[in-house]
Design a protein around this motif. Sequence first.
Motif, PDB file in Angstrom:
ATOM      1  N   THR A   8     -29.257 -24.326  31.647  1.00 42.58           N
ATOM      2  CA  THR A   8     -30.430 -24.610  31.953  1.00 42.58           C
ATOM      3  C   THR A   8     -30.539 -24.161  33.197  1.00 42.58           C
ATOM      4  O   THR A   8     -29.841 -23.452  33.965  1.00 42.58           O
ATOM      5  CB  THR A   8     -30.763 -26.225  31.809  1.00 42.58           C
ATOM      6  OG1 THR A   8     -29.770 -26.815  32.829  1.00 42.58           O
ATOM      7  CG2 THR A   8     -30.591 -26.846  30.432  1.00 42.58           C
ATOM      8  N   SER A  10     -33.559 -24.664  36.800  1.00 46.87           N
ATOM      9  CA  SER A  10     -34.418 -25.494  37.501  1.00 46.87           C
ATOM     10  C   SER A  10     -34.838 -24.942  38.715  1.00 46.87           C
ATOM     11  O   SER A  10     -34.032 -24.362  39.396  1.00 46.87           O
ATOM     12  CB  SER A  10     -34.051 -27.030  37.538  1.00 46.87           C
ATOM     13  OG  SER A  10     -32.920 -27.340  38.422  1.00 46.87           O
ATOM     14  N   HIS A  28     -42.998 -35.319  33.877  1.00 47.12           N
ATOM     15  CA  HIS A  28     -42.418 -35.254  32.775  1.00 47.12           C
ATOM     16  C   HIS A  28     -42.734 -36.182  31.511  1.00 47.12           C
ATOM     17  O   HIS A  28     -42.377 -37.441  31.826  1.00 47.12           O
ATOM     18  CB  HIS A  28     -40.724 -34.867  32.910  1.00 47.12           C
ATOM     19  CG  HIS A  28     -39.956 -34.028  31.773  1.00 47.12           C
ATOM     20  ND1 HIS A  28     -39.859 -34.502  30.661  1.00 47.12           N
ATOM     21  CD2 HIS A  28     -39.335 -33.022  31.948  1.00 47.12           C
ATOM     22  CE1 HIS A  28     -39.343 -33.861  29.808  1.00 47.12           C
ATOM     23  NE2 HIS A  28     -39.046 -32.768  30.678  1.00 47.12           N
ATOM     24  N   PRO A  37     -39.589 -28.257  38.045  1.00 47.96           N
ATOM     25  CA  PRO A  37     -39.678 -27.715  36.957  1.00 47.96           C
ATOM     26  C   PRO A  37     -38.348 -26.853  36.467  1.00 47.96           C
ATOM     27  O   PRO A  37     -37.656 -26.529  37.299  1.00 47.96           O
ATOM     28  CB  PRO A  37     -40.703 -26.588  37.406  1.00 47.96           C
ATOM     29  CG  PRO A  37     -41.398 -26.978  38.508  1.00 47.96           C
ATOM     30  CD  PRO A  37     -40.400 -27.817  39.301  1.00 47.96           C
ATOM     31  N   GLY A  39     -35.851 -26.129  32.440  1.00 49.57           N
ATOM     32  CA  GLY A  39     -35.434 -26.173  31.073  1.00 49.57           C
ATOM     33  C   GLY A  39     -34.436 -25.128  30.741  1.00 49.57           C
ATOM     34  O   GLY A  39     -33.777 -24.799  31.540  1.00 49.57           O
ATOM     35  N   ALA A  52     -35.093 -17.658  33.368  1.00 47.43           N
ATOM     36  CA  ALA A  52     -35.500 -18.947  32.678  1.00 47.43           C
ATOM     37  C   ALA A  52     -36.189 -19.793  33.797  1.00 47.43           C
ATOM     38  O   ALA A  52     -37.155 -20.425  33.623  1.00 47.43           O
ATOM     39  CB  ALA A  52     -34.435 -19.527  32.218  1.00 47.43           C
ATOM     40  N   ARG A  55     -39.648 -18.640  34.369  1.00 50.14           N
ATOM     41  CA  ARG A  55     -40.439 -18.810  33.200  1.00 50.14           C
ATOM     42  C   ARG A  55     -40.785 -20.303  33.226  1.00 50.14           C
ATOM     43  O   ARG A  55     -42.181 -20.563  32.881  1.00 50.14           O
ATOM     44  CB  ARG A  55     -39.878 -18.409  31.851  1.00 50.14           C
ATOM     45  CG  ARG A  55     -40.422 -18.591  30.447  1.00 50.14           C
ATOM     46  CD  ARG A  55     -39.506 -18.253  29.317  1.00 50.14           C
ATOM     47  NE  ARG A  55     -38.273 -18.791  29.368  1.00 50.14           N
ATOM     48  CZ  ARG A  55     -38.030 -19.898  28.971  1.00 50.14           C
ATOM     49  NH1 ARG A  55     -38.995 -20.896  28.483  1.00 50.14           N
ATOM     50  NH2 ARG A  55     -36.816 -20.420  28.904  1.00 50.14           N
ATOM     51  N   LYS A  56     -40.136 -21.131  33.413  1.00 51.77           N
ATOM     52  CA  LYS A  56     -40.226 -22.707  33.282  1.00 51.77           C
ATOM     53  C   LYS A  56     -41.289 -22.948  34.312  1.00 51.77           C
ATOM     54  O   LYS A  56     -42.146 -23.878  34.375  1.00 51.77           O
ATOM     55  CB  LYS A  56     -38.825 -23.532  33.263  1.00 51.77           C
ATOM     56  CG  LYS A  56     -38.237 -23.301  32.129  1.00 51.77           C
ATOM     57  CD  LYS A  56     -39.014 -23.644  30.555  1.00 51.77           C
ATOM     58  CE  LYS A  56     -39.299 -24.839  30.604  1.00 51.77           C
ATOM     59  NZ  LYS A  56     -40.134 -25.317  29.350  1.00 51.77           N
ATOM     60  N   GLU A  59     -44.617 -21.870  33.488  1.00 52.88           N
ATOM     61  CA  GLU A  59     -45.201 -22.592  32.275  1.00 52.88           C
ATOM     62  C   GLU A  59     -45.314 -23.964  32.593  1.00 52.88           C
ATOM     63  O   GLU A  59     -46.458 -24.456  32.203  1.00 52.88           O
ATOM     64  CB  GLU A  59     -43.951 -22.747  31.077  1.00 52.88           C
ATOM     65  CG  GLU A  59     -43.609 -21.519  30.351  1.00 52.88           C
ATOM     66  CD  GLU A  59     -42.611 -21.453  29.340  1.00 52.88           C
ATOM     67  OE1 GLU A  59     -42.413 -20.650  28.585  1.00 52.88           O
ATOM     68  OE2 GLU A  59     -41.985 -22.759  29.276  1.00 52.88           O
ATOM     69  N   GLU A  60     -44.578 -24.803  33.282  1.00 55.30           N
ATOM     70  CA  GLU A  60     -44.928 -25.937  33.662  1.00 55.30           C
ATOM     71  C   GLU A  60     -45.676 -26.357  34.753  1.00 55.30           C
ATOM     72  O   GLU A  60     -46.469 -27.276  34.850  1.00 55.30           O
ATOM     73  CB  GLU A  60     -43.351 -26.868  33.893  1.00 55.30           C
ATOM     74  CG  GLU A  60     -42.635 -26.913  32.667  1.00 55.30           C
ATOM     75  CD  GLU A  60     -41.148 -27.475  32.712  1.00 55.30           C
ATOM     76  OE1 GLU A  60     -40.751 -27.850  31.692  1.00 55.30           O
ATOM     77  OE2 GLU A  60     -40.835 -27.836  33.834  1.00 55.30           O
TER      78      GLU A  60
END
Length: 335
Positions: A8, A10, A28, A37, A39, A52, A55-56, A59-60
């Motif tokens: 993951t 963050s 959340h 944020p 994932g 990642a 991206r997260k 997205e979030e």
Amino acid sequence: MDSTRHLTASTFLFARFGASWRMCVIAHPRHGSYRRPGGHVLEDQAETPQDAAMRKALEESGYRPRLLPAPLPEGYPHPAVPGPWWTVDIAAGPDSRADGRHLHRDHVFVGVVPLTYEPQGPPALPVRWVDRDALEVLDTPTDTKVLGAHLFDVIGAVARPRTAAAPDEELATELLRRMELDQEVRLLPPASRTPEVMERWQEIDRDNRIWLEQLLAVRGWPGISEVGERAATAVWLFAQHSDPAPDFQLRCRDLLAEAVLAGEADPRHSALLQDRVRIAQGRPQVFGTQLYADEAGELAPAPLWEAEQVDLRRLEVGLEPLEDYLHACRQTAVG
């Protein structure tokens, strides 16, 4: 617990609201608390933890951060390199990737957002920006509180360039000379603004814009440590008066916001340029700095985004209340 380990990523996401730093957290829905944020890494798509994290965050939270080099302690023998600041195994319950308890190997990054009122997309989850005091009482995991508190102590230094630029007196002198010309024509009374004067006005703005564009291409945005506060004001003024070149003005907005993050520019200047760009784009301004003459011929703010919060936003960047600003501008116009 299943020995399966999922990768993951963050991100501790920070932004400056004027002189103060705040950290981004998201509400959340599954955990019922605030989290940073993050994932799963899409390993089946050859995604890296860094990708990642980006991206997260987008997205979030709706923000695409600039990830910082790992904030290593002073005197650490190796240079900071892009990558996770922290990597830790965390016990995780059932989620979209596993039916039972398992492990998350979380890659923790640190990032900054230069323009807090310009998200790159709609957030998938409710977003909140908290200061250090709010973090201490927030419903969030202990590790987020502990690591976040440490980052509040160092984020200002980490976001700065590793070494401040050396003072450049020659550049400062040239900036001040050009600013004097910029202001000279603007301070003339309206009755003196003949067609010849207005043509000269446009020539000065065009010359300063072209000169600044060449300067930025060679050495980037000159900061306060390099040219001093007055000359740094000149850099902003030339960008502010670059309306005929909207793409260049937009680039200046972004460079100035980064300079504010580094403590190398005045947050008030960034607010003024952000409003200028938004109005030029046909969007409501954020800080209420751009005025126009209404039907009665009186100065009034151009359309505002969330007008009820404008004085709070102005306070954050060091601007006076909107009514005080309007009064001063109207008095100047009358005088």
